[in-house]
Design an enzyme around this catalytic site. Structure first.
Site, mmCIF file in Angstrom:
data_model
loop_
_atom_site.group_PDB
_atom_site.id
_atom_site.type_symbol
_atom_site.label_atom_id
_atom_site.label_comp_id
_atom_site.label_asym_id
_atom_site.label_seq_id
_atom_site.Cartn_x
_atom_site.Cartn_y
_atom_site.Cartn_z
ATOM 1 N N CYS A 22 0.909 -1.243 -0.054
ATOM 2 C CA CYS A 22 0.038 -0.214 -0.050
ATOM 3 C C CYS A 22 0.793 1.071 -0.077
ATOM 4 O O CYS A 22 2.094 1.074 0.489
ATOM 5 C CB CYS A 22 -0.980 0.111 1.207
ATOM 6 S SG CYS A 22 -0.068 0.018 2.492
ATOM 7 N N THR A 1469 0.643 -2.916 5.875
ATOM 8 C CA THR A 1469 1.595 -2.671 6.867
ATOM 9 C C THR A 1469 1.551 -1.248 7.041
ATOM 10 O O THR A 1469 1.810 -0.888 8.337
ATOM 11 C CB THR A 1469 2.738 -3.281 6.734
ATOM 12 O OG1 THR A 1469 3.272 -2.716 5.380
ATOM 13 C CG2 THR A 1469 2.938 -4.728 6.615
ATOM 14 N N CYS A 1470 1.129 -0.447 6.335
ATOM 15 C CA CYS A 1470 1.402 1.016 6.387
ATOM 16 C C CYS A 1470 0.294 1.668 7.405
ATOM 17 O O CYS A 1470 0.249 2.568 7.786
ATOM 18 C CB CYS A 1470 1.518 1.810 5.125
ATOM 19 S SG CYS A 1470 0.112 2.130 4.243
ATOM 20 N N ALA A 1471 -0.729 0.807 7.323
ATOM 21 C CA ALA A 1471 -1.974 1.060 8.097
ATOM 22 C C ALA A 1471 -2.223 0.147 9.287
ATOM 23 O O ALA A 1471 -3.280 0.292 9.689
ATOM 24 C CB ALA A 1471 -3.267 1.474 7.207
#
Length: 1503
Positions: A22, A1469-1471
């Site tokens: 993402c 993973t970014c969220a």
């Protein structure tokens, strides 16, 4: 209702079906477009669908807009172009041409639509009109065009037979309002609002109704009164349940716009809407509920003078719904301002309505308010977008409500007050429950270091409760909360408002419960505090006035809008002008104290001898005995030990006795001073100068601390805990460290002429430097005021002033001319600055001033006067070696402290001037500072505490800790007894820190002296006191309040005592507040309330994005195959820059937080590879693959292996340590978590501490055990040799567990590292009893000293490339590990549900979610680490645990193939976003999850 005109149904948008990839800038957890809109066939179904909408869209409203704005501001490098101006001209020409085309189209469409009657052609024209309006600009329209379009569009909006024409006409109205706001007036004039309201009330077509709501929301912004008069409130609310959540928000926004301009004369148009609004408070969508709360607050404001209308509000359930919102565990969490507004709403209702008053008591409001108050002292864990006193404002609102719920004695004719009092008289149980909830909570707040306004509110409420209550339980409540000690502390404060209320409480308690409180008032020192008030200038206290409020309360009011009020009016309803005056008479304190003394106490109690309690007298005698022990010669160890043991046992017997020892008795007895004096042999009160004869007594001091340690920890940590608690309570009652809040100082750009001429973003000080009387060796500087940078050091002013006032001739004429020119330019710019500084509340606003200021821009640029550059310059100036002082500066006769900034020095002077009150606006000046030549003292720069003279001393670590980082002596001048307490606390914390060392050393000595015979007796198991016991909640809260002040944060301008205590006693502050202080000191104000990795979950925005003003971001492309080389390249590019680096991998699509965290995890594992030769290993790695360094364990953590300087591999190892230091520092700066299991001993080295032989316990426990036993044998050999009586035979009997030392066949080599040369002198020798001591020293030296010194120096040098490592010294080893590597405990299953968000088809009770939580609980630690790595990119949680993970861990339902059994979980993973298929069984889920977290590592790709 017909369906044909309904807009197409909205469907939940499936998030990108990626596995782990993402882009952190593109991702939105949910948007208003993802709501589920169902067909509205009835109220019931509509309501259910509204609830469904709120489940899926609750997080969208507030964050999506701010995220987009922040993304636009994100800086990944400069992209400025040199040809920007030509492009702009081309763009302007294009816009003009387009506007001309649009005007032509609009005229044509207006003509055709006005004349056309055919519905199909009208539909075509409206479609084209909407298209033109949606793309045109404001320049394309004119008032005439808007006036012509309005009646035509209104007419078509009323088209009854064609829904599409209505829809497009209303859409055109919406676009018209949007693109040309001035058209709203024309639309209103042509009856647009009634037409839209009619469409809403007859709601035939859902899409038409939605468009009407959007149009009304635009119109209500400019014409709220017209909307109100046309009945728009009821129109938008009547069928609100039929709409999706996003449309409901638009409807409520319309009501908010209208309610902001409510007329007071006709309440009926908005009162009819109250039932619907109250019902909406039950919804779960945060933005919706917040706006509804704002509407109801505005309505209550308008009807606040009408008890009947207030009662009407209550009958609609407003009280019940509002109290439900205050529930801290409510599913709908409100932002801080709205939450405070709801509390204020309840206060207004209870103020004017008996029904509201009664309802709040019946709903047990005290319990809710107690919960809110209990969060006050842990406010350091709250991160708010309004950090300045956000928590204080909340408590302030609570106290206003509490005081409102406690009616004063009713005035005759006040029917409302009579009814309230009658209710409480008839319902005593309700009042009793209220006081049981609120009294302990308010007293806890008083003890937590609350500012003077909160303290005054708490005391006022307690006073009202004591007056109203007739319950005997009140006495028990007050005694349990130790009200006597609290009152004694309040009476010592300088503000007369709080002192008067405290005296009033004391008087009421003595009148009603004299027998219960008279003795405790004596024991806790209340009456002695009254006597002190009576003896100090007739009790005349200085009233609070802005800046200074006495030595204990230098804080301004948290509520800025009420700054003009006197403190005694701050909790009153009256807003009249008379509230500016103080109600309290000048002699109130004296009169009250005198009356209490005469009425309730005889004269004998105040006699210095008769008034003493038995406990106090006994402790005084023990204190004297302890003081007498100082006369015994130092070398009489046995006599000292026996006498001290006897006295200390008596003290502890008294402290643990049946009759408790009060804080007053403990501090008044002199025990603290006597104990501190004895333990330090009097050294703690003076500077220890190298060569001082007192240094000879340091070994005796170490021996005393060793004996004291043995006494305190003889029965575990219980005895030491009692003493620590007594000292902490004494410190809380005695310390008077001030908080200085500078909210009245306006943030603006200023120019500081002194010391280096530069722009600042904060007000400068206006100072006139005046030559001291009688000074003949210096010249006059200037009679004018100059502006001084408040954050420069006094030494910097010295360096600036000296060339200008020194009478000695300059070296050359050119230099003199240059100096004169420089001075004149500085004075010129100063005069300009002074115009802007004439008032701290006024900025320059004249053309002349603008021109003058503009003329200085080039000069400022030449002087490198850069805004916001103060942090780095001040740090460098404070760290550089100070030159000899040449000038002495005095303010009103008192010398300014050279080690402080000018701001801090003047501030310290103001705090010392107890008789002076200064308004906050006067902080910036003017000040007259005198200067004179500084006396040149020969010993003024001698080294303090000669560390090098104690390198071989056995007590060196503890004494170095106590005296090398000593307490600032200026703390002693502020409060001598508090200084004594601080030293004892520091001593106890040092003993606790070095407990293993001290106990081991004592056992070794005991074995050497023959008191122990078995080597097994040398084994030590210590139980140190928990670190939390040393934390002062009051001082922590004070620092938290100070860090919420904008001026202190933006300028790093904290009062000096914070820096002093943080340098010498950092253990007094909690880890959370130390983390904020660290980020302020190391990185400046940009990162104080911002941590890129783990913002608090209570942040209003709720998103893990840098706020405005945070550091810029840079992207870096990394290579997985050469991770350390990538790390070296990244550090080379960005290590020295203040930028946040985000990582993406070569040939992978993922970017953002997840890949960045994984990068640091991969680098951490790469550094643990044993092939690098960096770390000491305590077990063999045979059979392990070097390709998987993550599998290699180091039993006691990572610790540098010893290297010989002659080794060929050594330079490469040093380079790796430099890189490691840089990576660690950069991770700290960016807020990233590392996965590096450093040993405790290595953390000590990072913190600059020296290690001893006992620290090997944290490196290699077995080696340490053997060395301690060998040390004991060497010690016994030394004792035997000194005795000189049959020593040969005694030494012959010495053996190591039955074996002679010689028979052990020990070579003079380092175990495990035979290539390391221990000592060339003994290189070929075997170890025997004679060289045993040298062997032990050589092993220790190689293991924790010289053998690793260069590696540690390399690490520190790499670290210092990013920021100075000295900023870490405020942490202990465990805290530093948390800062670097996050939390050790991964999941606390009891709290998991509180910190995980469920969305898009899942709730906390969904079976798949329950299965997932059970699986996580069953996972072992390595599986939990793998799960975290899979979801977040990092196997460890940030400091604060799961609660600090930001964005929150979110679990959503994964919609994939028809058979979810074959799908795998995927993540963003970014969220921190886990998409989990709804598996049929727990076993299947566990199988798929384990497969995903093991096989899905190592790449970021779309799936």
């Amino acid at each position: 209702m017909e369906n044909r005109g309904q807009k197409r149904m909205e469907v939940v948008e499936e998030l990108p079906a990626d596995k782990r990839a993402c882009n952190s800038q593109d991702f939105r957890p949910s948007t208003s477009g993802s709501s589920v809109q169902a067909q509205a066939n009835g109220t019931s179904s509509g309501h259910e669908n509204a609830d469904a909408d709120m489940d899926t869209s609750s997080s969208a409203s507030h964050s999506s807009r701010s995220d987009e704005e922040q993304d636009k501001d994100s800086d990944y490098g400069s992209c400025d172009s040199d040809d920007a101006d030509p492009r702009q001209r081309v763009l302007q020409e294009y816009q003009r041409g387009r506007s001309s085309d649009d005007q032509g189209k609009l005229n044509s469409l207006l003509s055709s639509l006005t004349a056309e009657t055919d519905p199909s052609l009208q539909l075509t024209g409206l479609t084209e009109l909407c298209e033109v309006l949606s793309f045109c600009t404001e320049d394309s329209l004119s008032s005439g065009m808007a006036d012509s379009l309005s009646p035509m569009l209104v007419k078509l909006a009323k088209h009854e037979s064609n829904a599409d024409i209505m829809l497009l006409a209303i859409r055109a109205i919406t676009y018209l309002c949007d693109v040309y706001p001035r058209s709203v007036a024309f639309l209103v004039r042509h009856e647009t609002i009634p037409a839209l309201c009619q469409r809403l009330l007859t709601i035939e077509y859902l899409d038409v109704a939605e468009q009407c709501l959007q149009a009304l929301e635009k119109i209500s912004r400019d014409q709220p009164v017209a909307c109100l008069n046309a009945g728009a409130i009821m129109a938008v609310l009547s069928f609100i349940d039929f709409f999706s959540t996003s449309i409901q928000r638009i409807a409520i926004s319309t009501v908010v716009n209208i309610c902001r301009k409510l007329p007071s004369e006709s309440p009926s148009p908005f009162m009819d809407a109250v039932p619907i609004l109250c019902n909406l408070l039950q919804y779960e969508d945060r933005q919706l509920v917040e706006n509804v709360a704002i509407c109801l607050t505005k309505i209550a404001d308008q009807v606040s003078q009408s008890p009947a209308l207030l009662d009407q509000l209550c009958r609609h359930g407003l009280i019940h719904q509002s109290t439900h919102l205050l529930n801290l565990n409510s599913r709908t969490t409100l932002s801080q301002p709205v939450y405070n507004g709801v509390i204020g709403l309840l206060r207004k209702l209870s103020s004017g309505s008996t029904l509201a008053f009664r309802s709040l008591y019946e709903l047990n409001i005290g319990y809710r308010l107690k919960e809110i108050m209990s969060t006050y002292d842990i406010s350091h864990s709250v991160s708010s977008t309004h950090p300045i006193n956000a928590c204080s404002n909340q408590v302030h609102e609570v106290l206003k409500l509490v005081i409102e719920l406690l009616p004063a004695s009713p005035v005759e004719g006040n029917q409302l007050a009579l009814e309230k009092e009658s209710f409480l008289v008839n319902q005593p149980d309700l009042l009793q429950q209220f006081e049981a909830d609120m009294l302990p909570a308010m007293i806890k707040v008083l003890n937590s270091g609350a500012n003077v306004y909160v303290s005054y509110g708490c005391l006022s409420a307690i006073h009202k409760l004591t007056c109203l209550s007739k319950s005997d339980d009140l006495v028990e409540l007050l005694k349990n909360a130790n009200i006597s000690s609290v009152l004694a502390g309040i009476l010592a404060r300088k503000d007369h408002h709080v002192v008067v209320v405290a005296l009033q409480i004391a008087e009421v308690l003595l009148e009603k419960y004299r027998d219960a409180f008279s003795n405790s008032f004596i024991k806790e020192g209340v009456f002695f505090a009254m006597e002190a008030l009576l003896s100090s200038d007739r009790g005349q206290q200085n009233p609070v006035s802005g800046f200074i409020q006495g030595s204990a309360d230098f804080s301004q009011k948290p509520v800025v809008k009420e700054n003009g009020k006197c403190l005694c009016q701050s909790f009153e309803k009256s807003l009249s002008s008379s509230s500016q005056t103080c109600k309290i008479e000048t002699d109130s304190v004296y009169i009250l104290a005198t009356r209490i003394k005469k009425s309730f106490f005889g004269p004998g109690v105040f006699d210095s001898e008769k008034g003493l309690t038995d406990v106090l007298q006994n402790l005084k005698n023990l204190s004297v005995a302890l003081g007498d022990l100082m006369t015994v010669p130092n070398d009489s160890h046995v006599l000292h030990d026996e006498k001290f043991l006897s006295i200390w046992n008596q003290i502890m017997e008294r402290l643990n006795g049946r009759e408790s020892v009060s804080t007053f008795e403990f501090t008044e007895s002199g025990i603290v001073k006597a104990l501190a004096n004895y333990l330090s042999n009097g050294l703690y009160q003076r500077k220890i100068i190298k060569g001082d004869p007192e240094c000879d007594s340091l070994p005796f001091v170490g021996k005393r601390f060793e004996v004291f340690t043995r006494l305190l920890w003889s029965d575990g940590e219980a005895t030491s805990s009692v003493l620590i608690q007594k000292l902490q309570s004494s410190l809380s009652s005695l310390e008077n460290f001030p908080i200085v809040l500078s909210q009245s100082l306006k943030q603006r750009n200023s120019f500081a002429a002194v010391p280096n001429g530069r722009c600042t973003s904060y007000p400068c000080l206006r100072v006139r430097f005046v030559k001291a009387e009688g000074e003949t060796c210096l010249r006059d500087y200037s009679q004018d005021f100059v502006t001084v940078d408040p954050l420069c050091y006094v030494d910097d002013v010295d360096q600036y002033m000296w060339p200008k006032v020194n009478l000695e001739p300059l070296h050359s004429v050119g230099a003199e001319d240059e100096a004169i020119e420089c001075q004149s330019s500085q004075l010129q710019s100063t005069s300009i600055s002074c115009q802007g500084e004439s008032s701290s509340h006024m900025d320059i606003d004249s053309s002349d001033a603008t021109q003058l200021q503009g003329s200085q821009e080039e000069e400022q640029e030449q002087l490198r006067g850069l805004c916001n550059g103060s942090g780095e310059e001040n740090i460098s100036s404070s760290e550089k070696e100070d030159p000899l002082p040449r000038l002495l500066f005095r303010l009103e006769g008192l010398e300014l402290d050279r080690s402080l900034t000018v701001y801090q020095a003047i501030l310290l002077h103001k705090l010392k001037s107890e008789n002076e009150t200064t308004n906050g606006s006067k902080l910036s000046g003017p000040h007259d500072i005198t200067y004179e030549r500084a006396p040149q003292l020969a010993d003024s720069h001698e080294n303090v505490f000669p560390l090098e003279s104690m390198d071989n001393d056995e007590y060196h670590p503890l004494l170095s800790y106590l005296f090398a980082h000593r307490l600032a002596l200026r703390l002693k001048g502020t409060s001598p007894l508090a200084y004594d307490i601080l030293f004892l606390l520091k001593s106890l914390e040092g003993m606790n820190r070095f407990l293993f060392h001290l106990i081991c050393h004592e056992r070794v000595n005991a074995f050497g002296e023959g008191r122990l015979d078995d080597l097994d007796d040398l084994r030590v198991q210590v139980r140190p006191v928990p670190y939390a016991e040393f934390v002062s909640s009051k001082l922590t809260e004070k620092l938290e309040q100070q860090l919420r002040d904008s001026f202190a944060v933006s300028t790093c301008g904290l009062p000096p005592w914070f820096n002093d205590l943080m340098d010498s006693c950092p253990f007094l502050f909690s880890f959370e507040v130390k983390s904020k202080y660290f980020r302020l000191a190391a990185f400046g104000s940009q990162q104080v309330h911002h941590h890129p990795q783990h913002l608090s979950s209570s942040n209003v925005h709720g998103e893990g994005r840098p706020a405005s003003g945070s550091l810029p971001r840079k992207k870096f492309l990394a290579c997985r195959e050469n991770i350390l080389e990538s790390a070296a390249k990244m550090m080379e590019l960005y290590g020295k820059q203040k930028v946040v680096v985000e990582v993406e991998y070569n040939e992978e699509v993922g970017t953002g937080l997840g890949p960045t965290l994984e990068f640091y995890t991969l680098v951490s594992r790469a550094f643990q590879n044993p092939d690098l030769g960096m770390w000491r290993s305590t077990r063999s790695f045979v059979g392990k693959s070097s390709e998987d360094p993550g599998a290699l364990g180091y039993a006691s953590g990572l610790f540098p292996r010893p290297w010989s300087g002659t080794s060929a591999a050594f330079p490469g190892v040093l380079q790796k340590f430099v890189l490691l230091g840089t990576v660690v520092a950069k991770a700290l700066q960016d807020g990233r978590v590392l996965d590096l299991p450093f040993s405790k001993a290595f953390y000590k080295l990072i913190l600059g501490q020296e290690l001893s032989s006992f620290d090997i316990h944290f490196v290699d426990p077995e080696l340490c055990k053997t060395l301690v036993e060998l040390q004991a044998l060497a010690r016994r050999r030394k004792v035997i040799a000194e005795a000189q009586s049959d020593s040969r035979a005694a030494m012959y009997d010495l053996s190591f567990r039955g074996t002679k030392i010689e028979d052990l066949c020990l070579e003079f080599a380092l175990p495990g590292y035979t290539d390391y040369v221990l000592d060339l002198h003994y290189a070929n020798d075997m170890v025997n009893l004679d060289n045993l001591e040298e062997y032990i020293k050589a092993i220790v030296n190689a293991t924790v000293c010289n053998g690793i010194r260069k590696q540690v120096e390399a690490f520190r040098s790499g670290f210092n490339q990013v920021f100075p490592i000295e900023h870490l010294l405020i942490f202990n080893e465990e805290e530093l590990e948390t800062m670097l590597c996050g939390e050790r405990d991964l999941f606390n299953m009891n709290e998991v549900l509180d910190h995980i968000k469920f969305d898009h088809g899942y709730t906390s009770s969904s079976p798949p979610v329950e299965h997932l939580l059970e699986i996580l609980h069953e996972f072992d630690k390595e599986q939990q680490r793998a799960f975290l790595q899979f979801v977040t990119g990092c196997p460890r949680l940030p400091p604060g645990g799961l609660a600090s993970l930001n964005p929150k861990l979110t679990i959503v339902r994964k919609h994939g193939s028809d058979s979810s059994e074959t799908d795998l979980p995927s993540v963003m993973t970014c969220a921190n976003y886990l998409k989990l298929p709804p598996y049929s069984s727990k076993e299947k889920m566990k199988e798929k999850l384990i497969y995903a977290i093991t096989e899905g590592q190592g790449s970021f790709h779309l799936s």
